[in-house]
Design an enzyme around this catalytic site. Structure first.
Site, short mmCIF file in Angstrom:
data_model
loop_
_atom_site.label_atom_id
_atom_site.label_comp_id
_atom_site.label_asym_id
_atom_site.label_seq_id
_atom_site.Cartn_x
_atom_site.Cartn_y
_atom_site.Cartn_z
N PRO A 94 10.52 4.81 -9.16
CA PRO A 94 10.39 4.08 -7.89
C PRO A 94 8.92 3.95 -7.49
O PRO A 94 8.18 4.94 -7.51
CB PRO A 94 11.16 4.96 -6.90
CG PRO A 94 12.13 5.73 -7.75
CD PRO A 94 11.41 5.99 -9.03
N TYR B 197 8.66 13.37 3.01
CA TYR B 197 9.66 12.67 3.81
C TYR B 197 10.71 13.69 4.29
O TYR B 197 10.57 14.89 4.06
CB TYR B 197 10.26 11.52 3.02
CG TYR B 197 9.25 10.42 2.75
CD1 TYR B 197 8.54 9.84 3.80
CD2 TYR B 197 9.00 9.96 1.45
CE1 TYR B 197 7.60 8.83 3.55
CE2 TYR B 197 8.07 8.97 1.21
CZ TYR B 197 7.37 8.40 2.26
OH TYR B 197 6.45 7.41 2.03
N CYS C 273 -7.44 1.67 -10.91
CA CYS C 273 -8.26 1.32 -9.74
C CYS C 273 -7.49 1.41 -8.44
O CYS C 273 -8.07 1.47 -7.35
CB CYS C 273 -8.83 -0.09 -9.90
SG CYS C 273 -7.58 -1.40 -9.89
N ASP D 192 -16.32 -14.77 -8.52
CA ASP D 192 -17.37 -14.36 -7.59
C ASP D 192 -18.37 -15.46 -7.28
O ASP D 192 -19.03 -15.42 -6.24
CB ASP D 192 -18.12 -13.14 -8.14
CG ASP D 192 -17.30 -11.87 -8.09
OD1 ASP D 192 -16.24 -11.87 -7.43
OD2 ASP D 192 -17.70 -10.88 -8.74
#
Length: 675
Positions: free
Chosen positions: A31, A176, A343, A636
Site C-alpha cells: 500500500p 495510526y 528523491c 528548465d
C-alpha cells in the site's frame, strides 16, 4: 516459469499462497499513497492496473478510510464508507484482476493522526490528544466508541470483500489508531484497553478476529505492523505479539517506526535498509512476510528471498519508477529497468494533495488523464525530423519518446558529456543515484537508430538553420543567477556584482571561495544544503543563511528536512534562519531579519548565492524569425524547476509531437451537475 530468461531469478516468479489466495509471483506492491484517493477513482484504477500489467503479483490500494471521522485531507485517501465506494474501489480491483494479479486494500483509521479538516467530525483515539497539524484535539474513546469503531472496521471489511479485493489489511503501523493503542508511552488508559501488554494489544486482536469472521475464506488477512515500539525499543514485546497473532494473520507486512528510514531518500538511506530489523519475522511467525527497502537491484531482491529474509519483495517507489520492473526481470531486460532514484518527489506530491509523479517515470499519474503508458507510445503518422538542442533531462526524454515514435532526431549537446544538470548535481554529496536519470536514458538512446547524438556542439542561430531541420526544440536548461534575484529580492542586488559571489554552477565546476563562506538559500530545496555539506566536508568555515524558517523547508515534503539540518549541525555549519543576505561589503555580508528588518554584518570571504535560475533563452530569441515550421522550449530553459518537471516536459513534447489539438485533450475526473 520456463519463460524466465535468467534461471537464477525463477524463485522470484514462484506462486506463493497467502491464506486462501495465491499470488502469482513474489513481486508485491505494498500500500502506498497516490495523491488520487476517492476523488479520482478512474485515475487511481488505471495507475494500479498498469502495475498489474507490468507483472506485480499483488497490487494494493493506499490507505483506505473506514469512516468519515478518519479524514486526512488535504492528503488524499481512498474510502470504503458506503456502497458508492464499493463501485469505485471495484474499478481498481477489476483492473488488477484483468492481468492475473491479486488486489489488496488497506483499511485505515487515523486516530489522533487525522485532523478531519473536511468531515469536521471529532476523531477517536485512546486518549484525547492534539491532532496532526491543527490546534484541536481528538476524542477519547469510551467502551461504546470502541465497539462503534470495531463495527466500522467490520463494515469496511465486508465492503472490501464485495468490491472484489483478495487481501484485506488490518493497519496497525505508522502511528495510526491501532498503533496508538499498542504504544506503551502514548496509551495511558487504565481500563481493559490500556496499561498492560495484554490490554494494549486487545483491540488489535479483536479487530483481527472480526475481520477474519467477516471475510471468511474468500480473502486473505494482512497485518501491517512495526517490529518495534514508537520509541525504537520493545523488540521482544513486539516479537511476542507477532508470534501470538500469527494464527489470525495470513501475511505480515512489517516495518519500523522511523519513517525517515522506511521512506528514506537515497541521500541518506540506501537499498535494503530494513533487513536487520525485519529478518526475524518469517521464522517467528511461520507466515509469509513482505517488507520494503527501495529494492531496485534484481540481485538484491534475489538475496532477500534466498536468505529467507522475505517471502515477497515489497515495493512502493520502485513500482512507481518502473511499473514493468517484474516483467523486465522475467524477460532478462535488466538494462531497461528504470531504477528509482530515491528523491521522494512522489511522496511530496501526495502531501501537497495532488496525484503523484515520478522523476524517472513521467507517465506516472497520467495513465488515465492523458492515456500515457510507461512502455508504449504511438507511432508518429508524419515523422518529420526534429532537432533537440540540449541533452539534459528534458532533452534526453524528448529524444527517447520521439525516437520510439519513429521520428528522426538530431540531439545536439554543447558539452562532451550528456545529462546537463543531472550530471553536475549527481556529483554532490548523497545524490549519486540521481545519475540514473541520465544513465537510463543514454542507454535507451543507444537502442534507437533514429536518434543521432552530436556532442561538443554548441548551437548558434546559423548552426540550427544549417541543419535543414524545420522542427526545433530547445532544451538548453538554465543557469543559477548571481545577482540575488529571488524570493527575498525582486530586483538585483547591486553589491552582488562581485567576484566573491559564487553561484552553484561555479561551485559544481570546481571553483571555491576563500575565507569564511556564507551560503544564502532563498530557493528552499536541496541545492544549498548540498553545497554547504560539500564545502564543510572540504574544511571550509560555513554559515548557512536561509529566508526559510528552517534549513531547506521544501524538503519537509520529501521526508529529509530533519536529517539535512541535523547533518549540517554535525558538520559544524552555523545555521541562521528567517534572514536574507541583502548586501555584500568588503569583509562582511549584510544579514537582515525578515521580521524585524534589523541588519548586521556577518563575516564573509565568499558568498554562495542560491536564489533562482535564469532560463537559457538566448537561442530562443535568436530563432524567432528563422522561418522554422515549429520552435519549442522544454524543461528548465522554459521554466526552471524540478528534474521531474523537466523529464515530464520532455516526454509531453515527444508524446504530443505531430498530434492535432483534439488528440492532445486531457480528460478531467470531476462531478458535472445534471450529467
Amino acid at each position: 516459469m520456463d519463460d524466465v530468461a535468467d534461471p537464477r531469478f525463477r524463485v522470484l516468479f514462484e506462486p506463493v499462497k497467502i491464506g486462501p489466495v495465491t499470488a502469482p509471483n513474489r513481486f508485491y506492491q505494498v500500500p502506498h499513497c497516490t495523491g488520487m484517493g476517492y476523488s479520482h477513482p478512474m485515475t487511481l484504477a488505471a495507475m494500479r492496473e498498469i502495475k498489474a500489467e507490468g507483472g506485480w503479483g499483488v497490487v494494493n490500494t493506499e490507505y483506505c478510510s473506514i469512516h468519515p471521522s478518519s479524514d486526512d485531507l488535504p492528503a488524499p485517501f481512498c474510502s470504503l464508507w458506503d456502497d458508492g465506494d464499493i463501485v469505485n474501489m471495484a474499478a481498481m480491483a477489476d483492473g488488477v484482476h484483468r492481468h492475473g494479479a491479486l488486489a489488496g486494500v488497506e483499511l485505515w483509521y487515523g486516530g489522533q493522526r487525522s485532523s478531519n479538516n473536511h468531515s469536521r467530525l471529532a476523531t477517536l483515539s485512546p486518549v484525547s490528544m492534539p491532532v496532526s497539524q491543527a490546534p484541536w484535539q481528538s476524542q477519547r474513546m469510551d467502551l461504546a466508541d470502541i465497539r462503534t469503531y470495531r463495527g466500522w472496521h467490520r463494515d469496511a471489511a465486508r465492503r472490501a470483500r464485495t468490491a472484489g479485493f483478495d487481501i484485506v489489511y488490518v493497519y496497525a503501523a505508522h502511528t495510526y489508531l491501532l498503533g496508538q493503542f499498542l504504544d506503551p508511552a502514548g496509551n495511558r488508559r487504565s481500563d481493559d484497553y490500556g496499561g498492560s501488554f495484554a490490554n494494549r494489544t486487545r483491540l488489535l486482536r479483536e479487530v483481527l478476529e472480526e475481520t477474519c469472521e467477516e471475510i471468511g475464506q474468500s480473502c486473505a488477512v494482512a497485518l501491517r505492523i512495526e517490529v518495534l515500539n514508537e520509541d525504537g525499543g520493545g523488540r521482544d514485546e513486539r516479537s511476542e505479539l507477532l508470534q501470538s497473532l500469527s494464527p489470525l494473520v495470513d501475511l505480515f507486512d512489517v516495518t519500523i517506526p522511523d519513517y525517515a528510514v522506511e521512506m528514506g531518500v537515497s541521500r541518506f538511506v540506501k537499498e535494503g535498509s530494513l533487513e536487520t530489523h525485519v529478518a526475524h519475522v518469517k521464522a517467528l511467525t511461520g507466515k509469509p512476510v513482505v517488507s520494503v527497502g527501495r529494492f531496485t537491484s534484481p540481485e538484491t531482491m534475489l538475496g532477500q528471498i534466498r536468505r529467507g529474509v522475505l517471502d515477497f519483495i515489497g515495493a512502493a517507489r520502485p513500482s512507481i519508477a518502473d511499473p514493468f520492473l517484474p516483467s523486465k526481470i522475467r524477460h532478462g531486460a535488466f538494462d531497461d529497468i528504470r531504477e528509482c532514484i530515491g528523491c521522494n518527489v512522489c511522496y511530496a506530491m501526495d502531501g501537497l494533495g495532488v496525484p503523484i509523479r515520478c522523476t524517472q517515470n513521467p507517465t506516472m499519474g497520467e495513465e488515465w488523464r492523458r492515456g500515457w503508458h510507461p512502455e508504449r507510445v504511438n507511432i508518429c503518422r508524419s515523422p518529420e525530423p526534429v532537432l533537440i538542442v540540449g541533452s539534459g533531462p528534458a532533452g534526453l526524454e524528448a529524444a527517447i519518446t520521439l525516437g520510439k515514435r519513429g521520428v528522426p532526431v538530431l540531439l545536439a549537446e554543447a558539452e562532451n558529456e550528456l545529462g546537463g544538470r543531472v550530471t553536475r548535481e549527481a556529483r554532490l554529496p548523497g545524490l549519486s543515484e540521481w545519475a540514473r536519470v541520465r544513465d537510463w536514458r543514454v542507454q535507451q538512446l543507444s537502442k534507437l537508430p533514429a536518434v543521432e547524438i552530436f556532442r561538443g556542439s554548441r548551437m548558434t542561430r546559423q548552426d540550427v538553420i544549417d541543419t535543414g531541420v524545420s522542427h526545433v526544440v530547445l532544451a538548453a536548461g538554465s543557469r543559477w543567477r548571481s545577482d540575488g534575484l529571488g524570493r527575498s529580492s525582486v530586483a538585483p542586488i547591486a553589491s552582488f556584482n562581485d567576484a566573491r559571489v559564487f553561484t552553484p554552477d561555479r561551485i559544481m565546476t570546481g571553483e571555491r571561495p576563500s575565507g569564511p563562506v556564507v551560503i544564502f538559500d532563498d530557493e528552499h530545496y536541496y541545492m544549498a544544503s548540498c553545497l554547504a555539506e560539500l564545502l564543510a566536508r572540504e574544511g571550509h568555515e560555513v554559515t548557512f543563511v536561509t529566508s526559510g524558517s528552517m534549513v531547506a523547508p521544501w524538503t519537509s515534503h520529501t521526508m529529509e528536512q530533519a536529517r539535512i539540518q541535523a547533518s549540517l549541525l554535525d558538520l559544524g555549519v552555523t545555521i541562521i534562519v528567517s534572514h536574507a543576505i541583502t548586501g555584500l561589503g568588503a569583509e562582511t555580508a549584510t544579514l537582515t531579519c525578515l521580521y524585524s528588518g534589523a541588519s548586521r554584518g556577518l563575516p564573509c570571504g565568499g558568498l554562495v548565492s542560491v536564489t533562482s535560475r535564469q532560463p537559457e533563452e538566448e537561442l530562443w530569441h535568436d530563432l524567432q524569425d528563422a522561418g522554422l515550421a515549429s520552435l519549442s522550449r522544454i524543461g528548465d530553459c522554459k521554466a526552471p524547476g524540478l528534474i521531474a518537471q523537466a523529464v515530464y516536459d520532455g516526454h509531453a513534447y515527444g508524446e504530443n509531437y505531430g498530434l492535432a489539438p483534439a488528440e492532445r485533450a486531457v480528460r478531467r475526473e470531476r462531478v458535472v451537475i445534471g450529467a
